[in-house]
Design an enzyme around this catalytic site. Sequence first.
Site, short mmCIF file in Angstrom:
data_model
loop_
_atom_site.label_atom_id
_atom_site.label_comp_id
_atom_site.label_asym_id
_atom_site.label_seq_id
_atom_site.Cartn_x
_atom_site.Cartn_y
_atom_site.Cartn_z
N GLU A 45 -3.32 7.89 -6.20
CA GLU A 45 -3.28 7.23 -7.66
C GLU A 45 -4.43 7.45 -8.46
O GLU A 45 -5.30 7.97 -7.94
CB GLU A 45 -3.51 5.57 -7.20
CG GLU A 45 -2.26 5.08 -6.66
CD GLU A 45 -2.63 3.53 -6.26
OE1 GLU A 45 -3.47 3.03 -6.51
OE2 GLU A 45 -1.43 2.89 -5.66
N ARG A 52 0.87 -1.15 0.11
CA ARG A 52 -0.01 0.13 -0.01
C ARG A 52 0.95 1.16 -0.22
O ARG A 52 1.93 1.28 0.75
CB ARG A 52 -1.00 -0.08 0.99
CG ARG A 52 -2.14 -0.89 1.05
CD ARG A 52 -3.15 -0.37 0.11
NE ARG A 52 -4.26 -1.33 0.14
CZ ARG A 52 -4.38 -2.24 -0.57
NH1 ARG A 52 -3.57 -2.65 -1.37
NH2 ARG A 52 -5.88 -2.90 -0.42
N HIS A 84 -0.11 -0.22 -9.46
CA HIS A 84 -1.07 -0.89 -8.67
C HIS A 84 -1.65 -2.33 -9.46
O HIS A 84 -2.85 -2.57 -9.25
CB HIS A 84 -2.30 -0.07 -8.12
CG HIS A 84 -2.54 -0.60 -6.83
ND1 HIS A 84 -2.71 0.38 -5.73
CD2 HIS A 84 -2.50 -1.87 -6.14
CE1 HIS A 84 -3.03 -0.36 -4.69
NE2 HIS A 84 -2.95 -1.66 -4.94
#
Length: 305
Positions: free
Chosen positions: A256, A227, A273
């Site tokens: 993001e 994370r 991601h």
Amino acid sequence: MRVLITTSSFSAEGFPKGWELVKNPYRRKLTEQEQIELYKRWKPVGVIAGVEPLTEKVIETAKKNGLKVISRCGVGTDTVDLNAAKRLKIPVLTTPDAPVQSVAELTVALLFAACRNIVSQNNGIKSGNWKGNSGVLIGGKTVGIVGCGKIGTAVASILQAAGCQLIGYDPVLKEHRYCNLVSMKELAEKSDVVTLHLPYMPQTHHIINREFLQNMKQESIIINCARGGLLDEEALCQMLSEGKFRAAALDCFEKEPYDGKLKEFDRVILSPHAGSSAKEGRKRMEEEARDNLIQELERRMADEL
């Protein structure tokens, strides 16, 4: 029964006949207001959620419109207001097993790429430069694994076979199958590679802070496939500017999509991601999220009879 699918992509296969599925019409991460409007319009009994912010306001709106179960397509719950869900008696289910192999493999792939300068050499050839730059071996390196749960253990298993020395830090475990558990300070000082595999929560915010980064070796590598909030990106940028670190590889970021200073460094590898985005891993994750939702809704229906 009507189910809302807010994650941006999801297969509709495997649901019982007669269930009504409402998919994310935007096909991207939803905002708080967009979620609220969808709950008001469709009044679902269950939701298969992605990484959109399930805030207190969203959960309260969903509850008022009949929501009984939240099934996350993923392992993290940092985007969910768990206190609100608990207060409103809405269970939050996750898929802890499905993404393990996918994330572990991406972590190791990023490590190989960082050690052998694969990205920069590929870019060099494509721009007309045949001359490569020297890399380093993975075998024999000391790898520090921060978070020795399922994903951290899967990474350790692969790296043990590659001949790495393994140390780890975990806030819960007292011993580990592959890693010699040490303090965070010792892990920073001894590791040639540090890789992160902790969940994000207030206690782990910037667990990789300026002091930790300063304690790492000059030519070390840091990898984050967990994370974004675990790592202080500003501190990392500053130290990269000062010439520290052989490489960094990040798959997740505090904000993001990412558009920050880390893009400026050639020795930084970035991915969007994508840790759980392997085709097989995504399929497993969707199946687990679907099955979790079906089982919990059917259990609740039986209890209400």
